[in-house]
Design a protein around this motif. Structure first.
Motif, short mmCIF file in Angstrom:
data_model
loop_
_atom_site.label_atom_id
_atom_site.label_comp_id
_atom_site.label_asym_id
_atom_site.label_seq_id
_atom_site.Cartn_x
_atom_site.Cartn_y
_atom_site.Cartn_z
N GLY A 278 0.84 -1.19 0.00
CA GLY A 278 0.00 0.00 0.00
C GLY A 278 0.88 1.25 0.00
N THR A 279 0.26 2.38 -0.03
CA THR A 279 1.01 3.64 -0.05
C THR A 279 1.61 3.91 1.33
OG1 THR A 279 -0.50 4.51 -1.72
CG2 THR A 279 0.87 6.10 -0.53
N LEU A 280 2.92 4.15 1.38
CA LEU A 280 3.59 4.44 2.64
C LEU A 280 3.37 5.90 3.06
CD1 LEU A 280 7.05 2.68 2.08
CD2 LEU A 280 5.04 1.78 3.25
N PRO A 281 3.32 6.14 4.36
CA PRO A 281 3.26 7.54 4.82
C PRO A 281 4.49 8.30 4.35
CG PRO A 281 2.72 6.01 6.60
CD PRO A 281 3.23 5.19 5.48
N PRO A 282 4.35 9.56 3.98
CA PRO A 282 5.51 10.34 3.48
C PRO A 282 6.69 10.35 4.43
CG PRO A 282 3.45 11.51 3.08
CD PRO A 282 3.09 10.33 3.95
N ALA A 283 6.42 10.49 5.74
CA ALA A 283 7.54 10.53 6.70
C ALA A 283 8.31 9.22 6.70
CB ALA A 283 6.99 10.83 8.10
N LEU A 284 7.59 8.08 6.63
CA LEU A 284 8.26 6.78 6.61
C LEU A 284 9.05 6.60 5.33
CD1 LEU A 284 8.81 3.98 7.75
CD2 LEU A 284 6.63 3.22 6.77
N ALA A 285 8.49 6.99 4.19
CA ALA A 285 9.20 6.86 2.91
C ALA A 285 10.47 7.70 2.90
CB ALA A 285 8.27 7.26 1.76
N ASP A 286 10.39 8.93 3.45
CA ASP A 286 11.57 9.80 3.51
C ASP A 286 12.66 9.18 4.40
OD1 ASP A 286 10.27 11.54 1.86
OD2 ASP A 286 9.59 12.87 3.49
N SER A 287 12.24 8.57 5.51
CA SER A 287 13.21 7.95 6.41
C SER A 287 13.91 6.77 5.74
CB SER A 287 12.50 7.48 7.68
OG SER A 287 13.39 6.77 8.52
N LEU A 288 13.16 5.95 5.01
CA LEU A 288 13.77 4.80 4.32
C LEU A 288 14.74 5.26 3.24
CD1 LEU A 288 10.67 2.46 4.02
CD2 LEU A 288 12.53 2.32 5.67
N HIS A 289 14.38 6.34 2.52
CA HIS A 289 15.29 6.86 1.49
C HIS A 289 16.55 7.44 2.12
CE1 HIS A 289 11.67 7.07 -1.37
NE2 HIS A 289 12.55 6.20 -1.88
N ALA A 290 16.39 8.10 3.27
CA ALA A 290 17.55 8.72 3.91
C ALA A 290 18.53 7.67 4.41
CB ALA A 290 17.09 9.61 5.07
N ASP A 291 18.03 6.54 4.93
CA ASP A 291 18.91 5.49 5.44
C ASP A 291 19.50 4.64 4.32
OD1 ASP A 291 18.40 6.30 7.99
OD2 ASP A 291 16.82 4.82 8.35
N LEU A 292 19.04 4.86 3.07
CA LEU A 292 19.48 4.04 1.92
C LEU A 292 19.22 2.55 2.15
CD1 LEU A 292 22.89 5.71 0.98
CD2 LEU A 292 20.65 6.08 -0.07
N GLN A 293 18.14 2.28 2.95
CA GLN A 293 17.84 0.87 3.22
C GLN A 293 17.50 0.12 1.94
OE1 GLN A 293 14.78 0.24 6.14
NE2 GLN A 293 14.87 -1.99 5.98
N PHE A 294 16.79 0.78 1.04
CA PHE A 294 16.42 0.15 -0.23
C PHE A 294 17.00 0.92 -1.40
CE2 PHE A 294 12.85 -0.68 2.76
CZ PHE A 294 13.11 -2.02 2.97
N GLY A 295 18.10 1.60 -1.21
CA GLY A 295 18.74 2.34 -2.28
C GLY A 295 17.87 3.48 -2.75
N THR A 296 17.75 3.59 -4.06
CA THR A 296 16.94 4.66 -4.66
C THR A 296 15.59 4.16 -5.13
OG1 THR A 296 17.97 4.24 -6.81
CG2 THR A 296 19.01 5.90 -5.38
N ALA A 297 15.13 3.00 -4.62
CA ALA A 297 13.84 2.44 -5.04
C ALA A 297 12.72 3.43 -4.74
CB ALA A 297 13.58 1.11 -4.34
N SER A 298 11.73 3.45 -5.64
CA SER A 298 10.65 4.43 -5.51
C SER A 298 9.61 4.02 -4.48
CB SER A 298 9.96 4.63 -6.86
OG SER A 298 9.44 3.39 -7.34
N LEU A 299 9.60 2.74 -4.05
CA LEU A 299 8.65 2.25 -3.05
C LEU A 299 7.21 2.49 -3.47
CD1 LEU A 299 10.48 3.44 0.21
CD2 LEU A 299 10.66 1.24 -0.95
N THR A 300 6.91 2.18 -4.73
CA THR A 300 5.55 2.35 -5.24
C THR A 300 4.70 1.12 -4.94
OG1 THR A 300 6.25 1.50 -7.38
CG2 THR A 300 6.30 3.89 -7.08
#
Length: 661
Positions: A278-300
């Motif tokens: 499902g759609t992730l909350p913006p704050a959670l998506a930003d945190s995952l991108h900042a930690d590079l946990q999934f690289g540059t994946a768009s998490l769509t």
């Protein structure tokens, strides 16, 4: 305590034989009434009597009325069967699919849990290693080089993707991939949450995309406590699930694993990596991108929307396909395993099969009803004609006919029950033998693949060399290479041919079988395992000319079961040996298979041929019972010889009739 690893259950055909007889015994002669067959005798009797009365007119009207009613009811039944069979087929197909998906999800969830548990304790053990602690505190180049080699061997032995040591500043001091192009040595991982969490909390578990390798993996990390005056470090292990995802791609269904946020971290479809449910909350998506946990994946999110099909919930995709979803939580983790199975093709096939089955069943019932109706009308006609005959003679003939029919029917039922019981016993025995063979083929598939890969690699090398020789016009050397390729191809053919030969059902009739040939075929499948264990198989030359009356494939299955049990007993210990010898006397051939293993425990020996008795935790206790039944069916015996003082191991004796032309 090793030869009982696979005993077969005893065949229980007696109940199936006695059940029909018991049912017949409750019927008394004279109470089994069949109004059809006995009337034939009346008709034959009355053909010699003159002045047979004509059939009454009301009977003709009744027959016409019955056939009109039968036609109307039959048409209604066919229409109803076509209408409602599809829905019934959908429900049955969904039930069968649910059972299969539940089993698939549970098995894979247990597999992932076992893998996680296997590597969970390894960082704790490494953190206590004094050599690792000294390398962390002293930073001696020689010690770090030795640690690199140690971690490399440990990673190869455990199957870990990489094992590496990080100091308190995040710099990697030693790594199992120190020789690789993307070596971790010298790289800084202070930004990784698994590093900071391990330093702060003592241990951490973290799934992320590798910054160096670009491959996702599960990271287990543990703090390495050193001298209190010095800074601590972190030992980390990365586990790659790529092999599991490749195995899922052959399952026919879509399997994937999500983390606690609903992000897909493992998937049989590579395009689904790092998509979300499902759609992730913006704050959670930003945190995952900042930690590079999934690289540059768009998490769509995945392009799946909930829907209903046959009154059951499904997920629909943009390709008009629908999927059944089964979810299974993975124990001791925040992961969830999902299994998606397409339903469109399944429902189409199920509906077609259900309608065809329903129509055939309805037509069969109508045919039986029509036959019953014809018989009923014939009986009514005969009864009407026999009404003019003498009542006393009719009663006597009817009584005698009923008695004969009841006795004949009882005899036919007994014979049919006996034949059905025998057929079921044969089918069960053959199915059990075939299942045992296929289970063995699955166990040796890795060894056989290794045996085939070696000549295949050699064929490629010799083929490349032959091409070079041909370019140099050195035809003689090229011919030698081609000859070697022919020999290697023949070797592969022998292995694959024996696999096909052994996997087929043993339907051949007993005939002359060479004991040596059967043993050679069995060893062709077991030789890789014996070579890996360092076990020597000594076959006496006296076996060569001996022949027994048996079935080739079934005798090979007995040899494989006994040799496999012997290899289980010997294990990887050095000095393992299996000796096979034979003798001939009084028209019988005696074959002894002996090993120098630990032998059999007295309690196991007494229950050796009892179903489900095994000394191994993973043994079913069926193989020896299958083997004994096969030998008995071939007219021989299979026993365990008593142990003799000074001679270790166990010895099995096979006695079979000698073949004489």
């Amino acid at each position: 305590m090793h030869h009982t690893g696979s005993n077969a259950p005893r065949r229980r055909s007696a109940p199936s034989r006695t059940a029909p007889q018991a049912g017949i015994a409750t019927r008394r002669p004279g109470l089994c009434e069949n109004p059809h067959n006995h009337s034939v005798h009346h008709a034959d009797f009355h053909t010699d009597m003159p002045d047979i009365p004509a059939r009454p007119r009301p009977l003709d009207q009744r027959i016409r009325h019955d056939w009109w009613l039968f036609g109307a009811i039959g048409l209604v039944l066919l229409v109803l069967a076509a209408m409602f069979s599809g829905r019934l087929g959908d429900n049955q197909a969904y039930q069968a699919q649910s059972v299969r998906l539940d089993s698939l999800a549970s098995a894979n969830a247990r597999l992932i849990d076992n893998i996680r548990n296997k590597f969970d304790a390894l960082p704790f053990i490494l953190a206590q290693d004094t050599a690792l602690q000294q390398a962390l505190t002293q930073r001696n180049p020689a010690a770090l080089a030795a640690l690199n080699l140690k971690l490399e061997r440990l990673a190869q032995g455990t199957g870990a993707s990489v094992i590496y040591l990080i100091d308190h500043q995040g710099d990697t001091l030693a790594s199992s991939n120190w020789q690789d192009r993307d070596s971790f040595v010298g790289k800084n991982y202070m930004f990784r949450p698994y590093f900071a969490n391990a330093l702060r909390e003592g241990q951490s578990e973290y799934f992320a995309l590798g910054t160096s390798s670009g491959r996702p993996g599960l990271y287990f990390s543990r703090r390495v406590d050193t001298d209190p005056t010095r800074e601590n470090g972190v030992i980390a292990i990365k586990l790659d699930f790529g092999w599991l995802e490749q195995a899922w791609q052959h399952a026919g269904d879509i399997l994937f694993v999500t983390d606690e946020h609903g992000v897909i971290i493992l998937s049989s479809d590579p395009d689904w990596h790092f998509r979300t449910l499902g759609t992730l909350p913006p704050a959670l998506a930003d945190s995952l991108h900042a930690d590079l946990q999934f690289g540059t994946a768009s998490l769509t999110p995945l392009p799946l929307v909930p829907g209903m099909q046959a009154n059951l919930p499904v997920l629909r995709s943009g390709t008009r396909e629908s999927y059944r979803q089964i979810s299974q939580a993975i124990p001791d983790s925040t992961w969830t395993l999902h299994v998606l199975s397409p339903t469109r093709a399944m429902l189409a096939a199920s509906a077609q099969t259900s309608r065809l089955t329903a129509l055939l069943a309805t037509a069969s019932l109508l045919a039986l009803a029509a036959l019953w109706l014809v018989r009923r009308h014939q009986r009514l006609e005969r009864e009407a004609l026999q009404a003019a005959s003498q009542t006393e003679l009719e009663q006597a003939v009817e009584a005698r006919t009923r008695q004969w029919h009841a006795a004949n029917q009882r005899l036919e039922e007994k014979m049919q029950a006996l034949e059905q019981s025998r057929a079921r016993a044969r089918d069960l025995r053959e199915q059990l033998e075939q299942a045992d063979k296929l289970a063995f083929l699955g166990q040796i598939s890795a060894g056989v693949a290794h045996e085939i890969n070696q000549p295949v690699a050699a064929i490629q090398t010799y083929a490349d060399n032959a091409r070079v020789y041909l370019e140099r016009t050195d035809t003689e050397a090229a011919a030698r290479n081609l000859t070697i390729i022919t020999d290697l191809t023949h070797r592969i053919g022998l292995i694959t041919g024996q696999l096909r030969h052994y996997a087929r059902k043993a339907g051949d009739e007993p005939g002359p079988v060479s004991i040596r040939a059967a043993l050679d075929n069995a060893m062709l499948l077991l030789e890789p395992r014996a070579r890996r264990q360092g076990v020597t198989v000594d076959i006496d030359d006296t076996l060569a000319p001996l022949q027994v009356r048996a079935a080739q494939v079934r005798l090979e299955q007995v040899f494989i079961n006994l040799l496999r049990n012997a290899l289980d007993a010997l294990g990887p210990a050095t000095g393992g040996c299996i000796t096979i010898a034979a003798s001939q006397a009084d028209g019988q051939v005696r074959i002894r298979i002996r090993d120098n293993g630990p032998g059999l425990d007295a309690d196991i020996g007494r229950k050796l041929f009892t179903p489900f008795t095994s000394s191994r935790s993973d043994g079913l206790g069926l193989g020896l019972l299958i083997s004994r039944d096969i030998i008995q069916a071939l007219g021989g015996t299979l026993v365990l010889e008593p142990s003799t003082p000074g001679q270790p191991g166990a010895c099995f004796l096979i006695t079979l009739p000698e073949y004489t032309a």
